[in-house]
Design a protein around this motif. Structure first.
Motif, mmCIF file in Angstrom:
data_model
loop_
_atom_site.group_PDB
_atom_site.id
_atom_site.type_symbol
_atom_site.label_atom_id
_atom_site.label_comp_id
_atom_site.label_asym_id
_atom_site.label_seq_id
_atom_site.Cartn_x
_atom_site.Cartn_y
_atom_site.Cartn_z
ATOM 1 N N GLY A 69 0.788 -1.225 0.000
ATOM 2 C CA GLY A 69 0.000 0.000 0.000
ATOM 3 C C GLY A 69 0.821 1.275 0.000
ATOM 4 N N ASN A 70 2.144 1.162 -0.013
ATOM 5 C CA ASN A 70 3.020 2.336 -0.013
ATOM 6 C C ASN A 70 2.840 3.173 -1.286
ATOM 7 O OD1 ASN A 70 5.228 4.028 0.865
ATOM 8 N ND2 ASN A 70 6.509 2.952 -0.595
ATOM 9 N N ILE A 71 2.601 2.505 -2.412
ATOM 10 C CA ILE A 71 2.421 3.202 -3.681
ATOM 11 C C ILE A 71 0.991 2.975 -4.150
ATOM 12 C CG2 ILE A 71 3.125 3.336 -6.100
ATOM 13 C CD1 ILE A 71 5.900 2.337 -5.143
ATOM 14 N N GLN A 72 0.344 4.053 -4.541
ATOM 15 C CA GLN A 72 -1.004 3.984 -5.066
ATOM 16 C C GLN A 72 -1.051 4.751 -6.374
ATOM 17 O OE1 GLN A 72 -4.036 4.858 -2.169
ATOM 18 N NE2 GLN A 72 -2.842 3.949 -0.522
ATOM 19 N N THR A 108 -2.134 9.493 -11.870
ATOM 20 C CA THR A 108 -1.674 10.054 -10.603
ATOM 21 C C THR A 108 -1.046 8.935 -9.783
ATOM 22 O OG1 THR A 108 -3.445 11.695 -10.609
ATOM 23 C CG2 THR A 108 -2.365 11.257 -8.491
ATOM 24 N N ILE A 109 0.210 9.132 -9.395
ATOM 25 C CA ILE A 109 0.938 8.151 -8.598
ATOM 26 C C ILE A 109 1.332 8.807 -7.287
ATOM 27 C CG2 ILE A 109 2.983 6.688 -8.441
ATOM 28 C CD1 ILE A 109 3.064 6.714 -11.543
ATOM 29 N N THR A 110 1.027 8.141 -6.183
ATOM 30 C CA THR A 110 1.471 8.624 -4.876
ATOM 31 C C THR A 110 2.341 7.547 -4.245
ATOM 32 O OG1 THR A 110 -0.540 7.803 -3.805
ATOM 33 C CG2 THR A 110 -0.551 10.094 -4.502
ATOM 34 N N GLY A 111 3.296 7.975 -3.463
ATOM 35 C CA GLY A 111 4.236 7.054 -2.841
ATOM 36 C C GLY A 111 5.587 7.136 -3.528
ATOM 37 N N ASP A 112 6.530 6.411 -3.011
ATOM 38 C CA ASP A 112 7.913 6.489 -3.464
ATOM 39 C C ASP A 112 8.240 5.360 -4.427
ATOM 40 O OD1 ASP A 112 10.512 7.361 -3.666
ATOM 41 O OD2 ASP A 112 11.158 6.412 -1.794
ATOM 42 N N VAL A 113 8.035 5.603 -5.729
ATOM 43 C CA VAL A 113 8.345 4.610 -6.755
ATOM 44 C C VAL A 113 9.854 4.572 -6.967
ATOM 45 C CG1 VAL A 113 8.014 3.943 -9.167
ATOM 46 C CG2 VAL A 113 6.137 4.992 -7.889
ATOM 47 N N THR A 114 10.414 3.384 -7.015
ATOM 48 C CA THR A 114 11.814 3.190 -7.382
ATOM 49 C C THR A 114 11.833 2.803 -8.850
ATOM 50 O OG1 THR A 114 12.416 2.474 -5.159
ATOM 51 C CG2 THR A 114 13.906 1.848 -6.940
ATOM 52 N N TRP A 115 12.630 3.510 -9.633
ATOM 53 C CA TRP A 115 12.707 3.254 -11.068
ATOM 54 C C TRP A 115 14.003 2.536 -11.405
ATOM 55 C CZ3 TRP A 115 8.576 3.835 -14.120
ATOM 56 C CH2 TRP A 115 7.541 4.652 -13.659
ATOM 57 N N PHE A 116 13.892 1.503 -12.222
ATOM 58 C CA PHE A 116 15.029 0.710 -12.671
ATOM 59 C C PHE A 116 15.159 0.869 -14.181
ATOM 60 C CE2 PHE A 116 16.332 -3.491 -14.459
ATOM 61 C CZ PHE A 116 17.658 -3.433 -14.087
ATOM 62 N N ALA A 117 16.334 1.305 -14.650
ATOM 63 C CA ALA A 117 16.577 1.455 -16.087
ATOM 64 C C ALA A 117 16.835 0.069 -16.665
ATOM 65 C CB ALA A 117 17.765 2.385 -16.325
ATOM 66 N N GLY A 169 16.055 2.350 -23.529
ATOM 67 C CA GLY A 169 14.890 3.145 -23.868
ATOM 68 C C GLY A 169 13.721 3.047 -22.918
ATOM 69 N N ALA A 170 13.879 2.322 -21.802
ATOM 70 C CA ALA A 170 12.726 2.138 -20.915
ATOM 71 C C ALA A 170 13.156 1.968 -19.469
ATOM 72 C CB ALA A 170 11.911 0.924 -21.348
ATOM 73 N N LYS A 171 12.199 2.218 -18.577
ATOM 74 C CA LYS A 171 12.436 1.988 -17.156
ATOM 75 C C LYS A 171 11.211 1.316 -16.554
ATOM 76 C CE LYS A 171 10.987 6.699 -15.878
ATOM 77 N NZ LYS A 171 11.415 7.933 -15.192
ATOM 78 N N ARG A 172 11.413 0.654 -15.421
ATOM 79 C CA ARG A 172 10.363 -0.079 -14.732
ATOM 80 C C ARG A 172 10.251 0.460 -13.320
ATOM 81 N NH1 ARG A 172 9.516 -5.284 -17.091
ATOM 82 N NH2 ARG A 172 10.502 -5.300 -19.126
ATOM 83 N N GLY A 173 9.012 0.682 -12.866
ATOM 84 C CA GLY A 173 8.779 1.236 -11.540
ATOM 85 C C GLY A 173 8.257 0.181 -10.586
ATOM 86 N N PHE A 174 8.825 0.156 -9.396
ATOM 87 C CA PHE A 174 8.407 -0.832 -8.402
ATOM 88 C C PHE A 174 8.468 -0.244 -7.007
ATOM 89 C CE2 PHE A 174 12.947 -1.238 -8.767
ATOM 90 C CZ PHE A 174 13.392 -1.518 -7.485
ATOM 91 N N CYS A 175 7.872 -0.956 -6.065
ATOM 92 C CA CYS A 175 7.902 -0.554 -4.662
ATOM 93 C C CYS A 175 9.115 -1.177 -3.998
ATOM 94 C CB CYS A 175 6.627 -0.997 -3.957
ATOM 95 S SG CYS A 175 6.631 -0.623 -2.185
ATOM 96 N N GLY A 199 8.314 -4.846 -3.156
ATOM 97 C CA GLY A 199 8.812 -5.417 -4.397
ATOM 98 C C GLY A 199 7.825 -5.462 -5.543
ATOM 99 N N SER A 200 6.616 -4.961 -5.360
ATOM 100 C CA SER A 200 5.615 -5.012 -6.436
ATOM 101 C C SER A 200 6.094 -4.245 -7.667
ATOM 102 C CB SER A 200 4.290 -4.403 -5.965
ATOM 103 O OG SER A 200 3.716 -5.152 -4.942
ATOM 104 N N PHE A 201 6.040 -4.905 -8.819
ATOM 105 C CA PHE A 201 6.390 -4.320 -10.119
ATOM 106 C C PHE A 201 5.120 -3.689 -10.671
ATOM 107 C CE2 PHE A 201 7.074 -5.900 -14.754
ATOM 108 C CZ PHE A 201 7.329 -4.628 -15.209
ATOM 109 N N LEU A 202 5.065 -2.353 -10.707
ATOM 110 C CA LEU A 202 3.832 -1.626 -11.002
ATOM 111 C C LEU A 202 3.791 -0.891 -12.336
ATOM 112 C CD1 LEU A 202 3.382 -0.042 -7.481
ATOM 113 C CD2 LEU A 202 2.101 -1.971 -8.424
ATOM 114 N N PHE A 203 4.938 -0.405 -12.825
ATOM 115 C CA PHE A 203 4.921 0.485 -13.982
ATOM 116 C C PHE A 203 6.016 0.143 -14.988
ATOM 117 C CE2 PHE A 203 3.738 2.948 -10.166
ATOM 118 C CZ PHE A 203 2.410 3.178 -10.459
ATOM 119 N N TRP A 204 5.716 0.439 -16.238
ATOM 120 C CA TRP A 204 6.696 0.363 -17.319
ATOM 121 C C TRP A 204 6.578 1.645 -18.116
ATOM 122 C CZ3 TRP A 204 6.848 0.729 -22.601
ATOM 123 C CH2 TRP A 204 8.025 0.297 -23.222
ATOM 124 N N LYS A 205 7.721 2.270 -18.434
ATOM 125 C CA LYS A 205 7.717 3.579 -19.083
ATOM 126 C C LYS A 205 8.780 3.633 -20.173
ATOM 127 C CE LYS A 205 7.258 8.193 -19.233
ATOM 128 N NZ LYS A 205 6.452 8.525 -20.392
#
Length: 123
Positions: free
Chosen positions: A9-12, A49-58, A62-68, A72-78
């Protein structure tokens, strides 16, 4: 309104936009990070809208992945050169109202399962 969060629940996140491109990704990176197939859809960055402290991994040039970093939840791809962000469908609160459209990167899928739902498959 679509709302989701990580396991702890840290990232919403939330969006009022209609998600586009709901798919299941079978690429090696998604399989390794999620432990299986990663399902996602995307919206414009301005609509998410993203709240919380997302950690981004390159994960690639050309892309990065966001997780808690907590659970450890893998939540985003950018994609770095796009104005959209994909979010994990598995993290969305039901009912989602989303229907999968396709499978992507199936040429890289694991050899331990078959895709048999009849949806289009993109190599």
């Amino acid at each position: 309104m679509i709302k989701g969060h990580c396991l702890c629940g840290n990232i919403q996140f939330e969006t009022e936009a209609d998600p586009r491109g709901p798919s299941m990704c079978h690429c090696g990176q998604c399989r390794r990070q999620s432990g299986g197939i990663w399902s996602s859809a995307y919206v414009a960055d301005a609509d998410l809208t993203i709240t919380g402290d997302v950690t981004w991994f390159a994960s690639s040039p050309g892309a990065k992945r966001g997780f808690c970093a907590t659970c450890g939840s893998f939540l985003f791809w950018k994609a770095l050169e796009e104005d959209t962000t994909s979010f994990a469908l598995g993290a969305v609160a039901a009912p989602t109202g989303i229907t999968l459209e396709k499978h992507i990167f199936v040429a890289d899928k694991g050899d331990y399962y078959e895709i048999a739902d009849g949806l289009p498959q993109n190599a």
